[in-house]
Scaffold this active site. Structure first.
Site, PDB file in Angstrom:
ATOM      1  N   ASN A 338     -36.115  -1.781  -3.850  1.00  0.00           N
ATOM      2  CA  ASN A 338     -36.029  -2.958  -4.725  1.00  0.00           C
ATOM      3  C   ASN A 338     -35.741  -4.211  -3.869  1.00  0.00           C
ATOM      4  O   ASN A 338     -35.542  -4.095  -2.655  1.00  0.00           O
ATOM      5  CB  ASN A 338     -34.937  -2.709  -5.773  1.00  0.00           C
ATOM      6  CG  ASN A 338     -33.564  -2.755  -5.149  1.00  0.00           C
ATOM      7  OD1 ASN A 338     -33.399  -2.410  -3.977  1.00  0.00           O
ATOM      8  ND2 ASN A 338     -32.580  -3.163  -5.898  1.00  0.00           N
ATOM      9  N   CYS A 340     -33.251  -6.275  -3.091  1.00  0.00           N
ATOM     10  CA  CYS A 340     -32.117  -6.437  -2.147  1.00  0.00           C
ATOM     11  C   CYS A 340     -31.922  -5.222  -1.266  1.00  0.00           C
ATOM     12  O   CYS A 340     -30.964  -5.154  -0.477  1.00  0.00           O
ATOM     13  CB  CYS A 340     -30.873  -6.797  -2.931  1.00  0.00           C
ATOM     14  SG  CYS A 340     -31.130  -8.261  -3.957  1.00  0.00           S
ATOM     15  N   GLU A 342     -31.112  -2.068  -1.779  1.00  0.00           N
ATOM     16  CA  GLU A 342     -30.144  -0.996  -2.002  1.00  0.00           C
ATOM     17  C   GLU A 342     -30.712   0.189  -2.766  1.00  0.00           C
ATOM     18  O   GLU A 342     -30.064   1.219  -2.878  1.00  0.00           O
ATOM     19  CB  GLU A 342     -28.914  -1.548  -2.746  1.00  0.00           C
ATOM     20  CG  GLU A 342     -29.095  -1.849  -4.228  1.00  0.00           C
ATOM     21  CD  GLU A 342     -29.700  -3.230  -4.499  1.00  0.00           C
ATOM     22  OE1 GLU A 342     -30.224  -3.821  -3.540  1.00  0.00           O
ATOM     23  OE2 GLU A 342     -29.657  -3.696  -5.655  1.00  0.00           O
TER      24      GLU A 342
HETATM   25  N1  UDP Z   1     -32.277  -8.972  -9.233  1.00  0.00           N
HETATM   26  C1  UDP Z   1     -33.363  -9.785  -9.556  1.00  0.00           C
HETATM   27  N2  UDP Z   1     -33.210 -11.140  -9.650  1.00  0.00           N
HETATM   28  C2  UDP Z   1     -32.015 -11.746  -9.426  1.00  0.00           C
HETATM   29  C3  UDP Z   1     -30.908 -10.944  -9.086  1.00  0.00           C
HETATM   30  C4  UDP Z   1     -31.073  -9.567  -9.004  1.00  0.00           C
HETATM   31  O1  UDP Z   1     -34.453  -9.282  -9.747  1.00  0.00           O
HETATM   32  O2  UDP Z   1     -31.921 -12.993  -9.534  1.00  0.00           O
HETATM   33  C5  UDP Z   1     -32.429  -7.481  -9.149  1.00  0.00           C
HETATM   34  C6  UDP Z   1     -32.781  -6.993  -7.763  1.00  0.00           C
HETATM   35  O3  UDP Z   1     -33.545  -5.810  -7.879  1.00  0.00           O
HETATM   36  C7  UDP Z   1     -31.442  -6.676  -7.174  1.00  0.00           C
HETATM   37  C8  UDP Z   1     -30.766  -6.044  -8.362  1.00  0.00           C
HETATM   38  O4  UDP Z   1     -31.214  -6.839  -9.464  1.00  0.00           O
HETATM   39  O5  UDP Z   1     -31.560  -5.819  -6.080  1.00  0.00           O
HETATM   40  C9  UDP Z   1     -29.275  -6.015  -8.347  1.00  0.00           C
HETATM   41  O6  UDP Z   1     -28.765  -7.301  -8.014  1.00  0.00           O
HETATM   42  P1  UDP Z   1     -27.294  -7.728  -8.401  1.00  0.00           P
HETATM   43  O7  UDP Z   1     -26.392  -6.554  -8.220  1.00  0.00           O
HETATM   44  O8  UDP Z   1     -26.969  -8.975  -7.646  1.00  0.00           O
HETATM   45  O9  UDP Z   1     -27.452  -8.054  -9.960  1.00  0.00           O
HETATM   46  P2  UDP Z   1     -26.385  -8.354 -11.105  1.00  0.00           P
HETATM   47  O10 UDP Z   1     -26.287  -7.111 -11.928  1.00  0.00           O
HETATM   48  O11 UDP Z   1     -25.092  -8.772 -10.490  1.00  0.00           O
HETATM   49  O12 UDP Z   1     -26.998  -9.469 -11.889  1.00  0.00           O
END
Ligand code: UDP
Length: 635
Positions: A338, A340, A342
């Site tokens: 994905n 980022c 992970e």
């Molecule tokens: N992600 C995305 N756009 C964003 C932020 C996150 O598509 O602006 C997706 C992406 O796949 C990332 C995953 O959500 O690897 C998890 O990101 P994060 O943990 O920062 O998301 P949160 O749940 O805090 O919004």
């Protein structure tokens, strides 16, 4: 208080102002006129019900399998089930019947709900409680979309890009649908034929992966306008693709090209063997498999390092390491992650994430493992329910995700926990703490998934998986992931993911030209405890964000280190420590100060490979013009 009211939010959970702003912008449900119609507490209730309602199906399953009725449970009045919840039940019911986990008709199931007590209400209440306590927070799409029209609950997707115009444009369409719902997409472009290779049907020449990536980038820009949040992408190209050098050099430090993409070179052990032997890499045409060119491994390596120094891209992903630990090799190999990094996923697979806030589990200077265990068990169950409650944007994604039932439970607030325990991030004690909490998560969530398999069924792709070989029954092919928690850590008001603090104090410029000082609360507490807190000191700290050049209590100075003061090696060691106990991957940015050299980056990349990480990303301070976060005001 005033500001929260001005935003139209009734904050029943006493959240931070930044949390309220975030929820107001995109999470809390609004009416037709854009007026907010729920409180943060009601939002968590909405999420708990739309996810936990599938527990009804599992009580029915228990009844069908073993004749067990939850005698101490409660009866749910069917009339109280609202249409969006009924929709979740109908969809999940149909799937479970197709997968031969349930039998009979939906009417028979409804009759069961009407006449027998179930545990669903209890579980829903517990889900709600761990979220209201900010002990556990699901990924953003779950909160944005549960019970709303889209109903899409996952953050991460990987789409295959096969080498034909029709397939490429299918992938584009799927990408648009995923971004609309707030999900992120990862792609391997390695199967696309190289630039200037033949196009059979037209006798023309191909334009190559990098030019196709630009279309995916533009789609992201366009969908951004109407979507739930900025769509993000990961683009991967294998090291032996003929266009690899164009790919490595594709990004710029102004971030104007492919700005919605993180890019990573897909590495295998072969690359490092060639690098160590100072040998050549044969570049192979993916269409014919024939070698079309060759390049010194060292030349490629140096280009990667220099570009990463300049622009933070490309990162690396270690495909052999990822596939060695792929439990469902029987289904497919993994080629991408994905955005980022992970979450390595099979083509068309998606994953829903959730994170436990470690800062909530420090009691009297110790970690409360009993409560942590309870929350891990509940949130593992929650995430398994999400697989059923989810409304997938594309049928193929639904099919693959239900086959593997991948979930990704992780942590945030790790740096806060260390501060509360008085442990510096760059220390052996911090690595030990990381090992302790992560192995605990891994063990407990696996045990819960095994219990779920016992209660429910193994994930459908279990047959032929490495779990079957080992005789371990699992409900989910993976249970753990360390996500970046970019937004949910703001909602929970804790440090993000397993990252160290970025700044102890900084000045935030707000709209009307005002400046607002933000101070890390653990830092403030520690200073106040020692009676050395002062406004002057805060202004001094805010200049750089750290204590590096400030004469202050040595104990405080040692514990309160920030990202740029921490040697890159410690960052990589921490990532590798968490990776050892993690099914999927670990989101970690190896932060470097602006005066770091390319050699520092080379060392970090190599160390990540040697320590069996699944990928690596570095970020040298100020290497991008549009930097989101600055430490301090001195920039
Ligand atoms: N992600 C995305 N756009 C964003 C932020 C996150 O598509 O602006 C997706 C992406 O796949 C990332 C995953 O959500 O690897 C998890 O990101 P994060 O943990 O920062 O998301 P949160 O749940 O805090 O919004």
């Amino acid at each position: 208080r005033d500001e929260k009211e001005r935003l139209g939010v009734k904050d029943d959970l006493k959240l931070s102002i930044n949390a309220v702003k975030t929820l107001e912008a995109r999470y809390l449900l609004k009416d037709e006129e854009g007026k907010i119609i729920e409180t943060p507490g009601q939002m968590f209730r909405r999420v708990a019900i739309h996810v936990g309602i599938v527990e009804l199906l599992y009580d029915y399953m228990k009844f069908q399998k073993k004749g067990i009725v939850a005698e101490n449970g409660k009866k749910i009045p069917v009339s109280g089930i609202i249409p969006t919840q009924m929709e979740v039940l109908k969809r999940a019911f149909t799937h479970l019947v197709n997968e031969e986990q349930l039998t009979g008709t939906f009417e028979e199931f409804m009759n069961f709900v009407q006449t027998k007590p179930t545990t669903a209400m209890d579980t829903i209440d517990k889900y709600e409680q761990i979220m209201r306590n900010l002990e556990y927070v699901p990924n953003s799409p779950t909160m944005m979309n549960a019970g709303a029209r889209l109903g899409q609950l996952s953050a991460c997707f990987v789409l295959p890009v096969p080498d034909s115009i029709e397939d490429i444009f299918d992938a584009l369409k799927y990408q648009a649908m995923i971004h609309k719902s707030g999900g992120g997409t990862g792609f391997s472009f390695s199967r696309l034929r190289a630039k200037d290779d033949l196009v059979g049907s037209t006798k023309g020449v191909a334009s190559g992966p990098v030019s196709f990536m630009k279309i995916f980038d533009i789609t992201t820009d366009v969908i951004k306008q109407g979507g739930k949040r900025r769509g993000a992408n990961m683009g991967i190209l294998k090291f032996d693709h003929p266009d690899i050098m164009d790919f490595i050099m594709s990004k710029d430090s102004e971030n104007t090209i492919l700005s919605n993409f993180n890019i990573s070179v897909g590495m295998t052990d072969e690359f490092f063997e060639k690098l160590d032997a100072d040998d050549y890499i044969e570049l192979r045409n993916p269409r014919t498999g024939k070698t079309v060119n060759r390049i010194k491994a060292r030349t490629m390596w140096e280009t990667i390092i220099n570009k990463a120094w300049q622009t933070a891209d490309p990162g690396l992903i270690f495909l052999d390491e990822i596939n060695k630990r792929n439990p469902v090799k029987n289904i497919a190999d993994i080629e991408a992650t994905n955005p980022c990094g992970e979450q390595p996923l099979l083509p068309y697979e998606s994953c829903n994430l959730g994170s436990i806030n470690l800062s909530k589990f420090v009691k009297d200077g110790e970690v409360d493992y009993e409560r942590l265990r309870e929350v891990i068990r509940l949130s593992t169950r929650f995430l398994d329910d999400v697989v059923d409650a989810n409304k997938f944007p594309v049928d193929k994604i639904e099919e693959m995700t239900r086959k593997t039932r991948k979930i990704g439970l992780g942590y945030m607030g790790f740096a806060d926990m260390l501060l509360m325990l008085g442990i510096p991030y760059n220390s052996g004690a911090a690595l030990e703490m990381g090992e302790k909490v992560m192995s605990f998560l891994q063990e407990e969530s696996h045990m819960e998934s095994e219990r779920l398999a016992e209660e429910r069924f193994v994930f459908p792709g279990w047959y032929g998986s490495t779990y079957q070989e080992q005789g371990i029954k699992m409900r989910n092919s993976t249970t753990t992931t360390i996500a970046p928690t970019g937004t949910i850590s703001i909602i929970a008001n804790c440090s993000s993911s397993i990252e160290p603090l970025f700044a102890l104090a900084f000045v935030r410029h707000v709209l009307n030209g005002q400046e607002l000082m933000e101070i890390n609360r653990h830092f403030e507490n520690a200073l106040k405890n020692k009676n050395i807190f002062s406004e002057d000191l805060m202004h001094e700290v805010a200049r750089t964000g750290n204590l590096h050049e400030i004469d202050v209590d040595p104990e405080i100075k040692k514990v309160f280190v920030t990202a740029h003061e921490i040697d890159p090696e410690w960052h990589v060691l921490m990532q590798a420590t968490f990776q050892r106990y993690c099914d999927s991957g670990v989101s970690k940015t190896i932060n470097l100060p602006s005066d770091a050299s390319p050699d520092d980056i080379a060392k970090a990349y190599r160390l990540a490979k040697d320590l069996h990480c699944k990928g690596i990303t570095v970020y040298r301070d100020q290497s991008k013009v549009q930097q989101v976060l600055y430490s301090g005001t001195k920039s």
